[in-house]
Structures are given as structure tokens and as C-alpha cells.
Write an enzyme that holds these catalytic residues in place. Structure first.
Site, PDB file in Angstrom:
ATOM      1  N   GLU A  94     -16.912  -6.273   5.849  1.00  0.00           N
ATOM      2  CA  GLU A  94     -15.871  -7.142   5.595  1.00  0.00           C
ATOM      3  C   GLU A  94     -16.198  -8.382   5.769  1.00  0.00           C
ATOM      4  O   GLU A  94     -16.989  -8.894   6.911  1.00  0.00           O
ATOM      5  CB  GLU A  94     -14.668  -6.538   6.451  1.00  0.00           C
ATOM      6  CG  GLU A  94     -13.299  -7.320   6.167  1.00  0.00           C
ATOM      7  CD  GLU A  94     -12.210  -6.737   6.946  1.00  0.00           C
ATOM      8  OE1 GLU A  94     -11.376  -7.363   7.342  1.00  0.00           O
ATOM      9  OE2 GLU A  94     -12.057  -5.501   6.904  1.00  0.00           O
TER      10      GLU A  94
ATOM     11  N   TYR B  68       0.796  -1.275  -0.122  1.00  0.00           N
ATOM     12  CA  TYR B  68       0.040  -0.058  -0.018  1.00  0.00           C
ATOM     13  C   TYR B  68       0.876   1.514   0.090  1.00  0.00           C
ATOM     14  O   TYR B  68       1.952   1.334   0.684  1.00  0.00           O
ATOM     15  CB  TYR B  68      -0.975  -0.086   1.146  1.00  0.00           C
ATOM     16  CG  TYR B  68      -2.243  -0.731   1.088  1.00  0.00           C
ATOM     17  CD1 TYR B  68      -2.471  -1.479  -0.023  1.00  0.00           C
ATOM     18  CD2 TYR B  68      -3.202  -0.693   2.002  1.00  0.00           C
ATOM     19  CE1 TYR B  68      -3.741  -1.960  -0.176  1.00  0.00           C
ATOM     20  CE2 TYR B  68      -4.171  -1.332   2.179  1.00  0.00           C
ATOM     21  CZ  TYR B  68      -4.619  -1.918   0.854  1.00  0.00           C
ATOM     22  OH  TYR B  68      -5.814  -2.586   0.866  1.00  0.00           O
TER      23      TYR B  68
ATOM     24  N   ARG C   7      -3.553 -11.879   0.970  1.00  0.00           N
ATOM     25  CA  ARG C   7      -5.030 -11.942   0.811  1.00  0.00           C
ATOM     26  C   ARG C   7      -5.446 -13.184   1.237  1.00  0.00           C
ATOM     27  O   ARG C   7      -6.703 -13.133   1.330  1.00  0.00           O
ATOM     28  CB  ARG C   7      -5.199 -11.286  -0.609  1.00  0.00           C
ATOM     29  CG  ARG C   7      -4.809 -10.218  -0.970  1.00  0.00           C
ATOM     30  CD  ARG C   7      -5.458  -9.028  -0.152  1.00  0.00           C
ATOM     31  NE  ARG C   7      -5.030  -7.727  -0.613  1.00  0.00           N
ATOM     32  CZ  ARG C   7      -5.829  -6.558  -0.359  1.00  0.00           C
ATOM     33  NH1 ARG C   7      -6.482  -6.641   0.922  1.00  0.00           N
ATOM     34  NH2 ARG C   7      -5.135  -5.338  -0.691  1.00  0.00           N
TER      35      ARG C   7
END
Length: 358
Positions: free
Chosen positions: A348, A227, A240
Site C-alpha cells: 500500500e 463499500y 481517496r
């Protein structure tokens, strides 16, 4: 784009000679690692803990026992929607378990469940996270199960503060410093969620393995550990998803996933659009995992288990209805009231996919 900061940590600073030696010497489970995950209705955790293949039992919210004599039990401080069920992890019998100065663990020789909870001192979440991850790293390093597959993090007031003073950003700094000199290519799958009980305690639990898994990244998203600086001085330290060790009877481990494309949040203020974007991300992630393991089912189904975190309690029925329309009874799931790590995100989801059926 920013790469993960690497901080040196000396495992000798945290000694676990007694219990860790026991874990190191635990009898290896016959065959390859096995893990099944089920959501079970039960009057309490005791009956579930009576099975000698149980690695961990999780209760959710204030209606379940806060503690238990058995170190395999953990209460997660998130309130469930219309459920008092438990999450049960089953490995290979026999499972041994113990405690090491507050760090609780259970191991079947191939897989290890561990948990550490660190109270913040004067709201210093960075130091609490550093301490928790230092304990985690010291405990697993050199043990029979040194490979982190999956980590869950629950912290209070996760988005409180602005800019680099935001608590989630401080948590990310502490996590990286506690992990020490890590390689971003071997980071575990993970979830970081805001607890809603007001307790300033960093709760971290994890699954580790004798053999390494294979991290998986989502082609629709920038890897979290890359990021850009706008998200804080330390990029989040996780993959992920994580494919389990080759040949094992274990599911794909899915990290916390939301409506993020590239590195940007999508559909601010549009809950159902965020839900659709999240499932588009899961489709891409499962597709990437299938390039390593074509046996994984293409779509979520009976071998999938989902934990759905919803920021606003009044949105829980709306999300429940949307999931009913999408899956019916085909996908077991838990809905939990929890704060998401970005203000603009309303939902989420994490879970497992391709789980062995029991």
C-alpha cells in the site's frame, strides 16, 4: 451499497477548554496555508525541532527515540528499509505547541498537527478507536482549524480475526462512532495500517486546517465509505485524496492506495502486479484531482513524496528495486514494513503530490 453509519457525539463530553482555547486563539499565519514535507537524514529529531516553522517531525522504527519533550515529535512504530531518516512538516512560523491530557498538538494559525495514542483495554480496538476519534473530534470542533484534511491510523494485528470480528472492521466501527454525526462528503484522506511492534496501542495523527479542502474520489474505485456490507458493518470513513484549501501552498494529500479496483482486491499473490495496479490507481486519482486543479503535475516527480508500506519484510528489497526502476532518484520515498488492512494485499502507498519545493 452501504453508506456510512452516522452516530451522534456530543463534543461537550470531552472538554479541552484550556489548550484548545489556546489553539483557537493562535495568531493567524500571514497569507494562505503553507505545508512542505521532506524526508531528511539527521542524527536525531532535536536539531530539526529547532526551527520555528516546523509543525511535526516523525521518526520511524526502533532505532529512533521513542519520545521527546517537544510535542511535535512522534515515533511511528513501523520499521524502515535501509533508512534512519525523518519526515519533517514545515508550515508558517511561528508554530505554537502544547499538550492536552496526552493529546499533543502544534499549530501555525492555519494548519494544525495533532496526535493521540490510546492503549487498548483487553484487546478492545473498537473502544480505543472510538475514544481516539472522540478526542480528535472534540479537540478540532470549534477551534480555529476545524477542517480535517488528512488522518493516519496505526493499529496492531490489523487483520486478526475473521468476519465481523476482524480487528480492522472493529476499528472502522469505533472510528465512525468517535467521529460522530459526519457528512461523508467532507471526510478526510486517510491511511489505516498495521503496526508491527506488537503494541496494542491505537495511534492516530492528523492534519487540520482553518479552511476546508476538497475531497477527491478515484473513478476506478468505489468510494470507501460506500463499500458493500461484505467488508464489515461500518464502511471505512475516508476520501481517496484531499486537495488543499484553494490558493494554498500545499500538496495534494493521497490516501493509502493499493491494488483495489471497484471494491475488489486484485492480483492476489502477485506483488509486482499489485504495485502496477496501485500506480494505475494513482494515475486515475491524480487525473480526477486535476479536474479541480489543472496546475497539478500529471505524473509523480520531484514534488511527490511517497510512503510505501510492504506487508512481508522479505519483499522490501524487491519493492525497492521496482521503485528504483520506475522513478530512479526523482521521487523521494520511504519504505516501511507494515501490515496491510486486507490479507491478500502485499503493498500500500500513500503520500503527497505537487508539493512546494524547498
Amino acid at each position: 451499497m452501504a453508506t456510512a453509519r452516522r452516530e451522534m457525539h456530543n463534543p461537550a463530553e470531552d472538554t479541552h477548554a484550556g489548550p484548545r482555547a489556546t489553539v483557537r486563539g493562535a495568531p493567524a499565519a500571514a497569507g494562505l496555508p503553507r505545508l512542505s514535507i521532506e524526508y531528511v537524514d539527521a542524527p536525531g529529531p532535536s536539531a530539526l525541532l529547532g526551527c520555528d516553522d516546523v509543525l511535526a517531525v516523525f521518526g520511524f522504527g526502533g532505532a529512533v527515540p521513542a519520545t521527546h519533550d517537544d510535542p511535535r515529535y512522534l515515533r511511528v512504530p513501523l520499521e524502515p528499509h535501509d533508512s534512519t531518516g525523518f519526515e519533517v512538516w514545515r508550515g508558517s512560523a511561528p508554530v505554537i505547541r502544547g499538550c492536552d491530557d496526552g493529546l499533543r498538538w502544534a499549530c501555525d494559525g492555519q494548519l494544525l498537527f495533532g496526535v493521540v495514542e490510546v492503549a487498548e483495554r483487553e484487546g478492545d480496538i473498537q473502544e480505543a478507536a472510538r475514544h481516539a476519534y472522540s478526542r480528535l473530534a472534540a479537540f478540532t470542533t470549534g477551534s480555529r482549524t476545524p477542517h480535517l484534511l488528512r488522518v493516519w491510523n496505526y493499529v496492531d494485528a490489523i487483520t486478526l480475526g475473521s468476519g465481523d470480528d476482524e480487528r480492522y472492521r472493529a476499528f472502522c466501527v469505533g472510528r465512525a462512532r468517535g467521529l460522530g454525526d459526519f457528512d461523508v462528503r467532507t471526510l478526510p484522506a486517510a491511511t489505516a495500517i498495521g503496526r508491527c511492534d506488537g503494541e496494542r496501542v491505537v495511534q492516530v495523527y492528523w492534519l487540520a486546517s482553518a479552511a476546508p479542502g476538497t475531497p477527491v474520489e478515484n473513478p476506478r474505485q468505489v468510494s470507501a465509505y460506500r463499500y458493500p456490507r461484505q467488508y464489515g458493518p461500518q464502511a471505512p470513513s475516508f476520501a481517496r485524496a484531499m486537495l488543499p484549501p484553494a490558493g494554498s501552498a500545499m500538496p495534494l494529500l493521497l490516501s493509502g492506495t493499493a491494488a483495489v479496483v471497484g471494491h475488489a482486491s486484485m492480483h492476489d499473490g502477485e506483488l509486482l502486479a499489485q504495485l502496477e495496479e496501485t500506480f494505475a490507481n494513482f494515475d486515475a486519482l491524480v487525473g480526477a484531482a486535476r479536474r479541480h486543479d489543472p496546475s497539478l503535475p500529471t505524473r509523480f516527480g520531484a514534488g511527490t513524496r511517497l510512503k510505501v508500506y510492504v506487508r512481508d519484510a522479505h519483499d522490501l528489497p524487491l519493492v525497492a528495486d521496482a521503485l528504483d526502476q520506475r522513478f530512479g532518484d526523482a521521487v523521494p520515498r520511504l519504505l516501511l514494513h507494515a501490515a496491510i488492512c486486507r490479507h491478500e494485499l502485499a503493498v500500500e502507498i500513500d503520500g503527497v503530490h505537487g508539493a512546494p519545493l524547498v
